[in-house]
Scaffold this active site. Structure first.
Site: not given
Length: 313
Positions: A141, A157-158, A162, A180, A247
């Site tokens: 995904h 994550k959904s 993205k 997807d 960083r």
């Protein structure tokens, strides 16, 4: 692994079907292409399982060999070949012995003909199709873009952004492979990514819906597939109010896909950050890391610190 049939082969390579039209659903279970030299010389390797027989190819050499025999001998040899367990026979335009066609039609055996002028090119094309069906495959995904010639798998994550990032990258003239559902294949220890066929050229943007990238941006922004060389994971900028993000630019890790380790970096997402510029910079740094110009950032800082302190003495 998907079921791979003679029809899949003919559909992908546009073979002429000479005989066995009603047997195109026959499954090809063994990877690779066999040349029929030994079998035509009456040597048949015994297999415990008939599925171990490969699709068989015949061209100039096999044709020249068979033309030296009388008709009865040729019929016998071709009949043995077609009954030994091979799923399909493929010939090129250079194969001139018409007895083969006569035997194939009599036995209703699957016989295909290719118009590729160079046999080795045909073999390579067949192997490319085989790779799609026989190589180890996984599904992620994620989204897949080609940025500066580098295949970048974008995870997160959904709802983290993205798809929106892909849209921005497309506006910056980078190439879109899919969103997807990305199908990943291990081809000779190299990971190749492509989108699931159902979602080809489609992208979903929250608040807008699903739309076709080709219709909105043109074919020039599309790639069918790309090697995956870098995995970028989008993460929330702060977790439990603690900023754990790197960083100093030294936090490159590995992400394993189908047994292959791919360079991996996490990029924090927050309001006001230009993700497109950050992703482009990450890809540029990745390319530098692989080049002869790479110099460890800590070594650079250490060297500059020594030079600075020396100049103060």
């Amino acid at each position: 692994m998907e079921k791979f049939t003679i029809k899949d082969l003919t559909d992908n390579l546009k073979f002429e079907i000479i005989s066995g039209q009603d047997k195109l659903d026959t499954e090809i279970k063994s990877y690779g292409i066999n040349r029929a030299g030994l079998e035509l010389a009456d040597y048949f390797k015994p297999f415990k399982d008939q599925s171990e027989w490969r699709a068989t190819l015949m061209s100039t050499k096999e044709s020249g060999y068979m033309l030296q025999f009388d008709e009865e001998t040729k019929i016998k040899k071709y009949t043995q070949l077609m009954k030994c367990g091979i799923p399909v026979l493929i010939i090129t335009n250079k194969f001139k012995d018409k007895t083969l066609i006569k035997v194939a039609k009599r036995l209703n055996f699957p016989l295909l003909r290719s118009d590729y002028p160079i046999t080795i090119q045909l073999v390579q094309k067949i192997q490319d199709i085989y790779d799609i069906y026989f190589s180890p495959t996984a599904e992620e995904h994620a989204a897949l873009m080609n940025i500066f010639g580098t295949g970048v798998l974008i995870k997160g994550k959904s709802g983290i952004g993205k798809s929106e990032l892909c849209l921005d990258l497309i506006k910056h003239n980078h190439l879109f492979i899919g969103d997807d559902r990305i199908i990943l294949t291990n081809k000779s220890n190299k990971i190749i990514g492509r989108v699931h066929p159902i979602l080809k050229n489609l992208i979903e943007i929250r608040g807008i819906g699903i739309f076709d990238i080709v219709k909105s941006n043109g074919y020039q922004v599309i790639m069918n597939e790309s090697p995956v060389e870098l995995v970028v994971e989008l993460v929330e900028y702060k977790e439990q109010n603690i900023d754990n993000s790197d960083r100093l630019g030294n936090d490159w890790s590995k992400f394993k896909i189908l047994g292959v380790e791919i360079e991996h970096i996490q990029i924090p997402v927050s309001a006001g950050r230009s993700l497109v510029n950050i992703i482009e910079s990450a890809v540029a740094q990745f390319k530098i890391n692989k080049s002869k110009q790479f110099e460890n950032v800590f070594d650079v800082i250490h060297k500059r610190t020594k030079e600075f302190l020396s100049s103060k003495k």
